[in-house]
Scaffold this motif. Sequence first.
Motif, PDB file in Angstrom:
ATOM      1  N   THR A  11      41.260 -62.595 -13.366  1.00  0.00           N
ATOM      2  CA  THR A  11      41.246 -61.767 -12.160  1.00  0.00           C
ATOM      3  C   THR A  11      40.120 -60.753 -12.178  1.00  0.00           C
ATOM      4  O   THR A  11      39.808 -60.172 -11.141  1.00  0.00           O
ATOM      5  N   THR A  12      39.531 -60.501 -13.337  1.00  0.00           N
ATOM      6  CA  THR A  12      38.463 -59.518 -13.416  1.00  0.00           C
ATOM      7  C   THR A  12      37.215 -60.066 -12.757  1.00  0.00           C
ATOM      8  O   THR A  12      36.874 -61.236 -12.900  1.00  0.00           O
ATOM      9  N   GLY A  13      36.511 -59.218 -12.015  1.00  0.00           N
ATOM     10  CA  GLY A  13      35.288 -59.636 -11.359  1.00  0.00           C
ATOM     11  C   GLY A  13      35.489 -60.252  -9.989  1.00  0.00           C
ATOM     12  O   GLY A  13      34.513 -60.552  -9.296  1.00  0.00           O
ATOM     13  N   LEU A  14      36.747 -60.471  -9.584  1.00  0.00           N
ATOM     14  CA  LEU A  14      36.995 -61.025  -8.259  1.00  0.00           C
ATOM     15  C   LEU A  14      36.830 -59.941  -7.194  1.00  0.00           C
ATOM     16  O   LEU A  14      37.143 -58.783  -7.425  1.00  0.00           O
ATOM     17  N   ARG A  15      36.349 -60.342  -6.015  1.00  0.00           N
ATOM     18  CA  ARG A  15      36.320 -59.435  -4.879  1.00  0.00           C
ATOM     19  C   ARG A  15      37.747 -59.071  -4.496  1.00  0.00           C
ATOM     20  O   ARG A  15      38.698 -59.776  -4.807  1.00  0.00           O
ATOM     21  N   ALA A  16      37.884 -57.957  -3.772  1.00  0.00           N
ATOM     22  CA  ALA A  16      39.219 -57.485  -3.404  1.00  0.00           C
ATOM     23  C   ALA A  16      39.976 -58.530  -2.598  1.00  0.00           C
ATOM     24  O   ALA A  16      41.170 -58.763  -2.827  1.00  0.00           O
ATOM     25  N   ASP A  17      39.314 -59.192  -1.641  1.00  0.00           N
ATOM     26  CA  ASP A  17      40.009 -60.174  -0.822  1.00  0.00           C
ATOM     27  C   ASP A  17      40.380 -61.411  -1.635  1.00  0.00           C
ATOM     28  O   ASP A  17      41.459 -61.991  -1.470  1.00  0.00           O
ATOM     29  N   ALA A  18      39.504 -61.807  -2.560  1.00  0.00           N
ATOM     30  CA  ALA A  18      39.794 -62.956  -3.412  1.00  0.00           C
ATOM     31  C   ALA A  18      40.959 -62.641  -4.352  1.00  0.00           C
ATOM     32  O   ALA A  18      41.840 -63.484  -4.588  1.00  0.00           O
ATOM     33  N   ARG A  19      40.976 -61.429  -4.897  1.00  0.00           N
ATOM     34  CA  ARG A  19      42.069 -61.024  -5.782  1.00  0.00           C
ATOM     35  C   ARG A  19      43.387 -60.973  -5.013  1.00  0.00           C
ATOM     36  O   ARG A  19      44.441 -61.381  -5.513  1.00  0.00           O
ATOM     37  N   ARG A  20      43.315 -60.482  -3.761  1.00  0.00           N
ATOM     38  CA  ARG A  20      44.530 -60.408  -2.942  1.00  0.00           C
ATOM     39  C   ARG A  20      45.066 -61.811  -2.672  1.00  0.00           C
ATOM     40  O   ARG A  20      46.278 -62.048  -2.781  1.00  0.00           O
ATOM     41  N   ASN A  21      44.188 -62.741  -2.329  1.00  0.00           N
ATOM     42  CA  ASN A  21      44.631 -64.110  -2.083  1.00  0.00           C
ATOM     43  C   ASN A  21      45.253 -64.716  -3.333  1.00  0.00           C
ATOM     44  O   ASN A  21      46.267 -65.426  -3.258  1.00  0.00           O
ATOM     45  N   ARG A  22      44.614 -64.469  -4.477  1.00  0.00           N
ATOM     46  CA  ARG A  22      45.156 -65.001  -5.716  1.00  0.00           C
ATOM     47  C   ARG A  22      46.560 -64.453  -5.979  1.00  0.00           C
ATOM     48  O   ARG A  22      47.474 -65.202  -6.341  1.00  0.00           O
ATOM     49  N   ASP A  23      46.739 -63.142  -5.803  1.00  0.00           N
ATOM     50  CA  ASP A  23      48.044 -62.528  -6.040  1.00  0.00           C
ATOM     51  C   ASP A  23      49.101 -63.068  -5.072  1.00  0.00           C
ATOM     52  O   ASP A  23      50.261 -63.267  -5.455  1.00  0.00           O
ATOM     53  N   LEU A  24      48.705 -63.291  -3.815  1.00  0.00           N
ATOM     54  CA  LEU A  24      49.640 -63.845  -2.832  1.00  0.00           C
ATOM     55  C   LEU A  24      50.075 -65.258  -3.225  1.00  0.00           C
ATOM     56  O   LEU A  24      51.251 -65.619  -3.104  1.00  0.00           O
ATOM     57  N   ILE A  25      49.128 -66.059  -3.698  1.00  0.00           N
ATOM     58  CA  ILE A  25      49.437 -67.431  -4.101  1.00  0.00           C
ATOM     59  C   ILE A  25      50.379 -67.437  -5.304  1.00  0.00           C
ATOM     60  O   ILE A  25      51.370 -68.179  -5.338  1.00  0.00           O
TER      61      ILE A  25
END
Length: 229
Positions: A11-25
């Motif tokens: 998760t480190t280095g991900l953009r905020a929107d990419a991190r949010r999508n990952r967390d939602l998934i």
Amino acid sequence: MAVETKKPQETTGLRADARRNRDLIVAAAQKLFLEQGVDVPLEEVARRAGVGIGTLYRRFPDRDALLRAVGEESLLRLVDLAETAWREEPDAWHALCRFLRICAELRLGALPAKLEPHLHQQIRTGRDLHEMRQRVIAVVLRMTEQAQADGTLRDDIGPGDIALLMTLQIYTPPDMPGGQAMARVLEIMLSGLRAGSELTLPGAPLTGDDLRRYTAVRQPSAPRTHLDE
């Protein structure tokens, strides 16, 4: 000292929107794996998360990658909740009771139990998942030993027994409110753990050594060749 809870390195280095999508998934997968099992279609995971299937595959190229991420998040959450209970409760007994109640109510122990057969090899040959699991064991061991030293937890209970209770799943009869059934079974369980009970338990307690031996990192066996014959 509380154990520092870190997010998985991916998760480190991900953009905020990419991190949010990952967390939602991952959050959607956690719920669906509990509800329907780990073979639930990935399209359903994406739909529940509110993202497109392409977004899911960008974060998780296959089911194994998603299973691993869910396993990491689950183990990290177990550590965090156990450490919070240890830090905020007045003694080890109350910390242990709080932790077991949360595990049952949120089915936190049930999820790793569902994932373990699919992550079996990774847990036993990979360092990262193994180390997270050892952190959970360390917290459970600390609470168990201190509660017994305080005289509040019966002496014939081992940390391995507590680990088994973390996976407790409670069936709720159709005509009984879910909260009532959960509360009643949990109090019956905790009453049985309290020191002073005259009940003799069958078998021997599962110790910390038993848990460590079961979760020890094992190197995969080398493939056999004609030279071994």
